[in-house]
Enzyme design. Structure first.
Site, mmCIF file in Angstrom:
data_model
loop_
_atom_site.group_PDB
_atom_site.id
_atom_site.type_symbol
_atom_site.label_atom_id
_atom_site.label_comp_id
_atom_site.label_asym_id
_atom_site.label_seq_id
_atom_site.Cartn_x
_atom_site.Cartn_y
_atom_site.Cartn_z
ATOM 1 N N PHE A 80 0.844 -1.201 0.000
ATOM 2 C CA PHE A 80 0.000 0.000 0.000
ATOM 3 C C PHE A 80 0.878 1.249 0.000
ATOM 4 O O PHE A 80 1.863 1.320 0.743
ATOM 5 C CB PHE A 80 -0.852 0.072 1.276
ATOM 6 C CG PHE A 80 -1.808 -1.054 1.491
ATOM 7 C CD1 PHE A 80 -3.131 -0.969 1.046
ATOM 8 C CD2 PHE A 80 -1.419 -2.203 2.175
ATOM 9 C CE1 PHE A 80 -4.026 -1.996 1.284
ATOM 10 C CE2 PHE A 80 -2.304 -3.242 2.412
ATOM 11 C CZ PHE A 80 -3.630 -3.136 1.959
ATOM 12 N N ASP A 81 0.482 2.249 -0.789
ATOM 13 C CA ASP A 81 0.967 3.604 -0.574
ATOM 14 C C ASP A 81 0.278 4.129 0.685
ATOM 15 O O ASP A 81 -0.715 3.552 1.146
ATOM 16 C CB ASP A 81 0.625 4.462 -1.798
ATOM 17 C CG ASP A 81 1.071 5.908 -1.642
ATOM 18 O OD1 ASP A 81 2.083 6.158 -0.970
ATOM 19 O OD2 ASP A 81 0.388 6.790 -2.198
ATOM 20 N N GLY A 82 0.763 5.244 1.214
ATOM 21 C CA GLY A 82 0.170 5.800 2.432
ATOM 22 C C GLY A 82 -0.881 6.860 2.156
ATOM 23 O O GLY A 82 -2.078 6.611 2.211
#
Length: 351
Positions: free
Chosen positions: A202-204
C-alpha cells in the site's frame, strides 16, 4: 368473486416462510467436498471484474470495433477456449490460498475471503467465464452479470469490501460511493509470485490515509509539509479508501497468530511511501498504532522511485493514488492498482 381475507393472507405468508425454511434447511444439509462460500455478512468480499480476472484485450477490441452482438457471438464460439490470466488473477489465487489455510485451522469459521465476479457482461458470455474459472480451479461461486449495465449499484448489495476493475470510470463511481476500489494494470514483465503468502503493498497518503498531507505538498511545498507533519505528529491522519481492507487483512492475520502461526502467516503487508522517515514518518506510524493496525514492513523512500523496491517485495498487488508510481511499478513487473482518490487526481487531469 370475493377476494381473500386477512386470515387467508396471513396463512399464505406462513406457508411461504415454512417453504423457504425447508428449502434452506435442505440446502444447508447438502454435503460437498468443495468449500461453500461463507455467508456475506461474515465474509471479506472482493468483487473482481472479468477484465481484471482474465485477459480480455482481444475480446474488448471486438466489442469496441464490431459491437455487442459480434462480441457475444465470438465469446459463445470460443466458450471452450480457456481465457488467459488477467492482472487480478494471481491476487485472487493468493486470496484462495489464505482461505485454504484458514479452513484448516478454523473449519467452522466463515470469516474469510469471498470472491465475486462483478461484470457488465451479458449472461450468454457466462459459460466461457465459468469454464475458465473451473479450468484454473478457482472458487468463485457468486456472479453478478448485468448485461451491459453498470454493476456498481450491486456492490453495496453484495457487501463488497474491495472492488477491482480494469474500467477506471466504474472504479471512480465506486470510490465516490464509499467503496474501496482500484483500477488494475497489467505488469509489463512476467515475474514469479509467491504461492504460499498473500503479499499486499500500500501507498500511504490518499490510499491508507486521507489526502490531507498531500494537499499541503501540492499547494504549499515540501517545507510546509514537513512543518505540518511535525506539528501534528500526535494527531492521527484521517482514514483513506483502503484503510478498511488493511484492517480486514489484519483481522485474518490475528487468527493465524492465535494459532501460533505468526512466523508461517500466509499474509504479509507492506507500506511503500514516498515520505521521508525522519521528517514525516512518525505521524504515519503513530496513526497506524492509533487504529490498532500492524503493518509488517514499512519502507520510507524519501521521494525515490518505488519500482525497484517493489521488485524485491513482489506483491500480488500494489495500491497507489498516483499514476507515475503505477507506471514505474508496471515497467519493472509489478501488478499495480490505481486508487483514484484525493488531490493527486486533480493534478493528473490537468497534466
Amino acid at each position: 368473486m370475493s377476494g381473500s381475507g386477512p386470515e387467508e393472507e396471513e396463512t399464505g405468508l406462513q406457508e411461504a416462510e415454512r417453504d423457504w425454511a425447508a428449502a434452506k434447511a435442505f440446502y444447508d444439509n447438502l454435503v460437498s467436498k468443495k468449500p461453500r462460500p461463507p455467508k456475506p455478512q461474515h465474509a471479506i468480499t472482493v468483487a473482481v471484474s472479468s477484465r481484471a480476472l482474465f485477459d480480455l484485450v482481444e475480446e474488448r477490441r471486438i466489442y469496441e470495433e464490431q459491437g455487442v452482438e459480434k462480441y457475444v457471438e465470438y465469446q459463445q464460439q470460443n466458450e471452450n477456449v480457456t481465457l488467459k490470466p488477467g492482472p487480478a488473477f494471481h491476487f485472487v489465487k493468493a486470496l484462495e490460498h489464505v482461505n485454504a489455510r484458514l479452513l484448516e485451522l478454523y473449519p467452522d469459521d466463515e470469516e474469510r475471503f469471498d470472491i465475486v465476479l462483478m461484470t457488465n457482461n451479458h449472461a450468454q458470455v457466462g459459460v466461457r467465464l465459468i469454464n475458465s474459472i473451473n479450468h484454473y480451479g478457482l472458487t468463485i461461486e457468486r456472479f453478478c452479470m448485468t448485461g451491459g449495465k453498470s454493476p456498481i449499484g450491486y456492490l453495496t448489495a453484495y457487501l463488497t469490501n474491495l472492488y477491482l476493475s480494469a474500467d477506471s470510470e466504474k472504479v471512480q463511481e465506486a470510490i465516490e460511493a464509499g467503496i474501496a476500489s482500484a483500477t488494475m494494470f497489467t505488469a509489463n514483465k512476467d515475474v514469479a509470485y509467491s504461492d504460499t503468502q498473500l503479499r499486499v503493498a500500500f501507498d500511504g497518503d490518499a490510499v491508507l490515509f486521507s489526502d490531507e498531507s498531500e494537499q499541503i505538498v501540492k499547494e504549499q511545498g515540501l517545507d510546509k509539509f514537513f512543518e505540518h507533519e511535525q506539528l501534528n505528529e500526535n494527531k492521527p491522519l484521517a482514514q483513506g479508501p483502503l484503510k478498511g481492507f488493511l484492517e480486514d487483512l489484519g483481522k485474518l492475520q490475528k487468527k493465524f497468530y492465535a494459532k501460533n502461526e505468526r512466523l508461517n502467516c500466509p499474509i504479509r503487508t507492506f507500506l511503500v511511501t514516498a515520505r521521508s522517515a525522519a521528517s514525516s514518518g512518525a505521524r504515519v506510524l503513530k496513526t497506524l498504532r492509533s487504529w490498532g493496525l500492524e503493518i509488517d514492513e514499512a519502507l520510507f523512500l524519501a521521494g525515490a522511485p518505488k519500482g525497484p523496491i517493489l521488485v524485491k517485495i513482489r506483491p500480488h498487488i500494489f495500491f497507489d493514488d498516483q499514476m507515475f508510481h503505477i507506471e514505474g511499478a508496471q515497467k519493472l513487473g509489478t501488478i499495480a492498482a490505481h486508487v483514484p482518490y484525493g488531490i493527486a487526481q486533480k493534478y493528473q487531469k490537468s497534466a
